[in-house]
Design a protein around this motif. Structure first.
Motif, PDB file in Angstrom:
ATOM      1  N   ALA A 147      47.873  20.251  39.615  1.00  0.00           N
ATOM      2  CA  ALA A 147      46.577  19.710  39.211  1.00  0.00           C
ATOM      3  C   ALA A 147      45.439  20.611  39.692  1.00  0.00           C
ATOM      4  O   ALA A 147      44.431  20.790  38.994  1.00  0.00           O
ATOM      5  N   ILE A 148      45.616  21.165  40.883  1.00  0.00           N
ATOM      6  CA  ILE A 148      44.587  22.083  41.407  1.00  0.00           C
ATOM      7  C   ILE A 148      44.498  23.311  40.510  1.00  0.00           C
ATOM      8  O   ILE A 148      43.407  23.748  40.128  1.00  0.00           O
ATOM      9  N   ILE A 149      45.659  23.852  40.151  1.00  0.00           N
ATOM     10  CA  ILE A 149      45.667  25.036  39.285  1.00  0.00           C
ATOM     11  C   ILE A 149      44.994  24.710  37.948  1.00  0.00           C
ATOM     12  O   ILE A 149      44.169  25.486  37.454  1.00  0.00           O
ATOM     13  N   GLN A 150      45.312  23.549  37.391  1.00  0.00           N
ATOM     14  CA  GLN A 150      44.684  23.160  36.127  1.00  0.00           C
ATOM     15  C   GLN A 150      43.159  23.053  36.269  1.00  0.00           C
ATOM     16  O   GLN A 150      42.417  23.429  35.369  1.00  0.00           O
ATOM     17  N   GLU A 151      42.734  22.562  37.417  1.00  0.00           N
ATOM     18  CA  GLU A 151      41.289  22.430  37.662  1.00  0.00           C
ATOM     19  C   GLU A 151      40.622  23.813  37.690  1.00  0.00           C
ATOM     20  O   GLU A 151      39.550  24.000  37.118  1.00  0.00           O
ATOM     21  N   VAL A 152      41.295  24.759  38.344  1.00  0.00           N
ATOM     22  CA  VAL A 152      40.723  26.112  38.443  1.00  0.00           C
ATOM     23  C   VAL A 152      40.745  26.799  37.068  1.00  0.00           C
ATOM     24  O   VAL A 152      39.826  27.527  36.701  1.00  0.00           O
ATOM     25  N   ILE A 153      41.787  26.512  36.277  1.00  0.00           N
ATOM     26  CA  ILE A 153      41.854  27.060  34.913  1.00  0.00           C
ATOM     27  C   ILE A 153      40.721  26.473  34.070  1.00  0.00           C
ATOM     28  O   ILE A 153      40.016  27.181  33.358  1.00  0.00           O
ATOM     29  N   LYS A 154      40.548  25.158  34.203  1.00  0.00           N
ATOM     30  CA  LYS A 154      39.527  24.475  33.430  1.00  0.00           C
ATOM     31  C   LYS A 154      38.119  24.963  33.806  1.00  0.00           C
ATOM     32  O   LYS A 154      37.233  25.094  32.952  1.00  0.00           O
ATOM     33  N   ALA A 155      37.931  25.246  35.083  1.00  0.00           N
ATOM     34  CA  ALA A 155      36.626  25.755  35.530  1.00  0.00           C
ATOM     35  C   ALA A 155      36.408  27.178  35.033  1.00  0.00           C
ATOM     36  O   ALA A 155      35.290  27.686  35.049  1.00  0.00           O
ATOM     37  N   ASN A 156      37.485  27.804  34.587  1.00  0.00           N
ATOM     38  CA  ASN A 156      37.454  29.196  34.136  1.00  0.00           C
ATOM     39  C   ASN A 156      36.841  30.123  35.176  1.00  0.00           C
ATOM     40  O   ASN A 156      35.931  30.910  34.893  1.00  0.00           O
ATOM     41  N   LEU A 157      37.345  30.003  36.396  1.00  0.00           N
ATOM     42  CA  LEU A 157      36.928  30.891  37.472  1.00  0.00           C
ATOM     43  C   LEU A 157      37.542  32.269  37.227  1.00  0.00           C
ATOM     44  O   LEU A 157      38.763  32.402  37.178  1.00  0.00           O
ATOM     45  N   ARG A 158      36.683  33.276  37.061  1.00  0.00           N
ATOM     46  CA  ARG A 158      37.197  34.624  36.833  1.00  0.00           C
ATOM     47  C   ARG A 158      36.993  35.500  38.063  1.00  0.00           C
ATOM     48  O   ARG A 158      36.027  35.342  38.799  1.00  0.00           O
ATOM     49  N   GLY A 159      37.941  36.421  38.286  1.00  0.00           N
ATOM     50  CA  GLY A 159      37.947  37.230  39.505  1.00  0.00           C
ATOM     51  C   GLY A 159      36.651  37.993  39.701  1.00  0.00           C
ATOM     52  O   GLY A 159      36.200  38.719  38.834  1.00  0.00           O
ATOM     53  N   ARG A 160      36.060  37.812  40.882  1.00  0.00           N
ATOM     54  CA  ARG A 160      34.763  38.425  41.181  1.00  0.00           C
ATOM     55  C   ARG A 160      34.887  39.853  41.706  1.00  0.00           C
ATOM     56  O   ARG A 160      33.886  40.481  42.027  1.00  0.00           O
ATOM     57  N   GLY A 161      36.095  40.362  41.816  1.00  0.00           N
ATOM     58  CA  GLY A 161      36.260  41.683  42.422  1.00  0.00           C
ATOM     59  C   GLY A 161      36.060  42.833  41.460  1.00  0.00           C
ATOM     60  O   GLY A 161      35.890  43.971  41.858  1.00  0.00           O
ATOM     61  N   GLY A 162      36.098  42.560  40.178  1.00  0.00           N
ATOM     62  CA  GLY A 162      35.911  43.656  39.240  1.00  0.00           C
ATOM     63  C   GLY A 162      36.518  43.370  37.883  1.00  0.00           C
ATOM     64  O   GLY A 162      35.875  43.448  36.858  1.00  0.00           O
ATOM     65  N   GLY A 163      37.774  42.971  37.880  1.00  0.00           N
ATOM     66  CA  GLY A 163      38.478  42.818  36.620  1.00  0.00           C
ATOM     67  C   GLY A 163      38.063  41.600  35.805  1.00  0.00           C
ATOM     68  O   GLY A 163      38.089  41.615  34.583  1.00  0.00           O
ATOM     69  N   GLY A 164      37.688  40.538  36.489  1.00  0.00           N
ATOM     70  CA  GLY A 164      37.303  39.325  35.790  1.00  0.00           C
ATOM     71  C   GLY A 164      38.477  38.560  35.205  1.00  0.00           C
ATOM     72  O   GLY A 164      38.329  37.773  34.275  1.00  0.00           O
ATOM     73  N   PHE A 165      39.667  38.761  35.781  1.00  0.00           N
ATOM     74  CA  PHE A 165      40.844  38.038  35.283  1.00  0.00           C
ATOM     75  C   PHE A 165      40.774  36.573  35.723  1.00  0.00           C
ATOM     76  O   PHE A 165      40.394  36.288  36.858  1.00  0.00           O
ATOM     77  N   PRO A 166      41.138  35.636  34.824  1.00  0.00           N
ATOM     78  CA  PRO A 166      41.054  34.221  35.196  1.00  0.00           C
ATOM     79  C   PRO A 166      41.948  33.896  36.406  1.00  0.00           C
ATOM     80  O   PRO A 166      43.167  34.093  36.349  1.00  0.00           O
ATOM     81  N   ALA A 167      41.326  33.417  37.475  1.00  0.00           N
ATOM     82  CA  ALA A 167      42.059  33.179  38.721  1.00  0.00           C
ATOM     83  C   ALA A 167      43.141  32.110  38.535  1.00  0.00           C
ATOM     84  O   ALA A 167      44.251  32.229  39.061  1.00  0.00           O
ATOM     85  N   GLY A 168      42.828  31.067  37.771  1.00  0.00           N
ATOM     86  CA  GLY A 168      43.774  29.967  37.600  1.00  0.00           C
ATOM     87  C   GLY A 168      45.091  30.430  36.987  1.00  0.00           C
ATOM     88  O   GLY A 168      46.175  30.012  37.422  1.00  0.00           O
TER      89      GLY A 168
END
Lengths: 159, 618
Positions: B175-196
């Motif tokens: 459920a936590i992973i789904q929440e992070v996917i839903k928030a569409n948190l993208r990697g802040r380090g450079g690539g911007g890959f969806p963290a979830g």
């Protein structure tokens, strides 16, 4: 020297994966990485000396040569670069008579340029033995070297 | 020492107790002691405050807090007096006594320490009214000014670790992973890959143990937001990591941090020790049965170690050379085990998503880039500092409204984003809404969030040469396209800057760039041509001027410029002749000076010292 190296290795419980931090601590102890210290690291951590040498020459933070009594680091991060840090680097090199990354023959001065110190508001920045000097310019860097006792920095001797 | 917190309920009551123990009306003096402010000598001011408070027997009556970076580095040292939130800037190291006597005790405002809005000339009294802060959304970074980074109590008192409690006791890992996917948190380090999605892959990957790693090897020159987060609010990063570990099913984490960031190393070490004592790291966290611990590893100073596979090699105690990524790190990363790597800012966003929900988080930002982003706004800008804005804010707002524009009345020329992997953006794109995709479209990238502003006196060929040179010295040397290709590109750029550019050089650079992009092993090599390509794309004329006319329009490239004196402006003050190391600048008092081109080494000392702007560089 060997005892000191052993002590440092023990702080990391002899864990080979901490080779880089161990070498950092060894360098802090001796101011550079003497050959004997590297051999001791190799022996007591059971890592081949070739691997130790590979790591030491790969990472920028390590020095195989002794550093000067007075260490100057000039930030050449992008923010400092666009504010003219390269001109300052040229000035310091000219006065000390060494290239960046070198140490004067009398072991008085080491001069290096570094990536980014992350104090961009103060850029360009010159760090002298850990002390930050912000908003650096050519004239100020000459003055600092003069104060530190570099004879070449006095105007009379330049001519 | 804090005793062990056994459950979420116990955590909640502890938070309440700490909160209740703090009177919001009690006067509090807050000083920023981030690395930027410390470089101004702020430690001395802190000592003075402690001394003056003790002298007046006020140590009990007035709270005194040292915090991490507030972001407005240009104006340090900074002092904030609560509860009114009076904002003092450029505070003198000896001003402590006066501030206590006048402002804290009597409520008088000290005029000279106030910030003056350069646009209106009006003095600003309260922190929230400073234009630099007013236009930001300081979600993640704003907490920095509320906590002493060395105090876990401070973090708990503002509700810290609530998200962890909620996650461990009320949410399944999926459920936590789904929440992070839903928030569409993208990697802040450079690539911007969806963290979830990354978390999901790591969770599903076969192999034990699973590792999570926090990338704090911030190597982009001109970017320091990760350091400021780690320094200023280490528990926030830690909380994000513990939540991530629980979601992924990892029991072991690493923080890989630059050795050049001693304060960050110290503060995160303290935070880890405190979290262990409180039972928030270790076995059976909050009685949930979940166990997790974190180790710190200090980097050796190599830019390439920000790349995931190189970072893992370095964590294993080897030289930081990347490997080809046919197999993702989520399957085989550190020690060939499933590994999830996110950067500091990404981890710091996690507690907000869990605490306030994905829907709330996804309400901030643009369609495909959610949340806020911290940028380090540096270079030729009035308000140097760290700014946090919602994704989709325009460059113009960032540079001119928050950043206060360009100093010395000079003209904006370009803004460089994405560090050595990014590109230079010209004036015509100032209304671009900054997010991951928009920046990529015009040949730059988000990167970790460095924004270097350049004015008309910056040469774009020189900037391309600078970055390429940086990449040559940072190339690990493993693959030929990067090791040899980027080096040859640098040589061509040096030639152009030296006035030895030949017709066809620009086209050759473009061709070589394509080869490097195709052939290099890692993301560092793949993106190495970006500074060259983007400057060619947006400033082709400047390359032309260097090659065809042997002229550097910005007056930077030494081989192509000459120094002379504007006889109209020169007052004959003789300053230039004093600072000139070679005797090239000379003249009589009160008469216009001249510069002898034969003796001039173009060191720039005369221009820097001239108060009348009479040195012409062409």
């Amino acid at each position: 020297m060997e005892e000191k190296v052993k002590e440092i290795i023990q702080q990391y419980r002899g864990d080979k994966s901490y080779l880089v931090p161990i070498l950092q601590d060894v360098q802090r102890e001796f101011n550079y990485l003497p050959k004997d210290a590297l051999c001791a690291v190799s022996t007591h951590l059971s890592v081949p000396i070739s691997r130790v040498y590979e790591v030491v020459t790969f990472y920028k933070a390590f020095s195989l040569k002794p550093k000067g009594r007075c260490q100057l680091s000039l930030c050449l991060g992008t923010a400092c670069h666009v504010r003219g840090a390269e001109l300052i680097a040229g000035n310091i090199s000219d006065i000390l008579g060494i290239k960046e990354g070198d140490t004067t023959a009398d072991l008085e001065f080491s001069f290096e340029t570094v990536g980014c110190l992350g104090a961009c508001a103060l850029g360009p920045i010159l760090v002298v033995n850990g002390e930050y000097h912000g908003h650096m310019n050519i004239a100020k860097s000459t003055k600092i070297l003069k104060k530190l006792g570099k004879k070449g920095a006095s105007d009379d001797e330049q001519d | 020492m804090m005793s062990k917190i056994e459950s979420f309920d116990e955590l909640k009551s502890l938070q309440e107790r700490l909160k209740a123990g703090r009177d919001p009306k009690k006067p509090c003096v807050t000083i920023c002691v981030g690395t930027g402010c410390l470089a101004y000598g702020t430690q001395k001011l802190v000592d003075n405050f402690r001394e003056e408070l003790a002298k007046r027997n006020l140590a009990e009556k007035i709270d005194f807090r040292t915090t991490g970076c507030h972001g407005f580095c240009e104006r340090g040292p900074m002092v904030i007096i609560s509860p009114e939130k009076i904002f003092y800037q450029r505070v003198g190291l000896a001003d402590a006594g006066e501030i206590i006597d006048k402002t804290v005790l009597k409520g008088e405002v000290i005029d000279r320490l106030l910030y003056v809005d350069p646009a209106t000339g009006v003095k600003v009294v309260h922190e929230d009214d400073v234009p630099f802060y007013k236009k930001q959304t300081r979600l993640v970074f704003g907490l920095n000014s509320k906590v002493d980074p060395e105090s876990m109590e401070d973090y708990l008192a503002i509700g810290g670790y609530s998200a962890l409690g909620k996650a461990l006791t009320g949410m399944k890992p999926e459920a936590i992973i789904q929440e992070v996917i839903k928030a569409n948190l993208r990697g802040r380090g450079g690539g911007g890959f969806p963290a979830g999605w990354k978390w999901d892959s790591t969770r599903k990957a076969k192999g034990e143990p699973k590792y999570i790693v926090c990338n704090a090897d911030e190597g982009d020159p001109g970017a320091y937001m990760d350091r400021s987060l780690l320094e200023g609010n280490p528990h926030l990063v830690l909380e994000g990591m513990i939540i991530g570990a629980y979601a992924i099913g990892s029991s072991e984490g690493y923080i890989y941090v630059r050795n050049e960031y001693p304060l960050a190393v110290k503060n995160i070490n303290t935070a880890i020790r405190q979290a262990r004592e409180a039972g928030l790291l270790g076995a059976n966290i909050l009685g949930s049965g979940f166990s997790f611990d974190v180790k710190i590893n200090r980097g050796g100073g190599a830019f390439v170690c920000g790349e995931s596979s190189a970072l893992f090699a370095s964590l294993e105690g080897r030289a930081g050379e990347p490997r080809a990524k046919y197999i993702h790190a989520t399957d085989k990363g550190l020690y060939d085990k499933p590994t999830n790597l996110n950067n500091v800012e990404t981890w710091a966003n996690v507690p907000f998503i869990i605490d306030r929900g994905a829907d709330w988080y996804a309400g901030i930002g643009t369609e495909n880039s959610k949340g806020t982003k911290i940028f380090s706004l540096v270079g030729k800008i009035n308000n140097t500092g760290l700014v946090e804005v919602p994704m989709g804010t325009t460059l113009r707002e960032i540079v001119f409204e928050i950043g206060g524009g360009i100093p010395d009345g000079l003209k904006f020329k370009a803004i460089q984003t994405g560090g050595p992997s990014g590109g230079c953006i010209p004036e015509k794109y100032l209304d671009l809404r900054v997010d991951f995709d928009e920046l990529t479209k015009i040949g730059s990238m988000m990167g970790s969030g460095g924004m270097i502003v350049m004015d008309e006196r910056n040469c774009m060929v020189d900037v391309a040469r600078y970055f390429t040179n940086f990449l040559v010295s940072e190339s690990c040397g493993k693959c030929v396209p990067c090791r040899e290709g980027v080096r040859r590109m640098r040589d061509i750029l040096v030639d152009i800057a030296d006035g030895k550019g030949r017709e066809g050089d620009v086209e050759l650079l473009e061709k070589m760039s394509a080869a490097v992009i195709d052939g290099a092993l890692c993301a560092l090599g793949n993106s190495a041509p970006n500074p060259v390509l983007s400057t060619i794309r947006h400033f082709r004329d400047e390359y032309k001027a260097h090659i065809e006319e042997k002229r550097c329009p910005a007056g930077v490239c030494k081989a192509l410029i000459t120094y002379s004196v504007d006889a109209e402006k020169c007052t004959g003050c003789m300053v230039c002749s004093k600072v000139c190391p070679t005797g090239a600048a000379s003249g009589e008092r009160k008469k216009a000076h001249t510069i002898d081109p034969a003796k001039c080494t173009k060191c720039g000392a005369c221009r820097e010292s001239c108060k009348f702007d009479s040195i012409i560089v062409k």
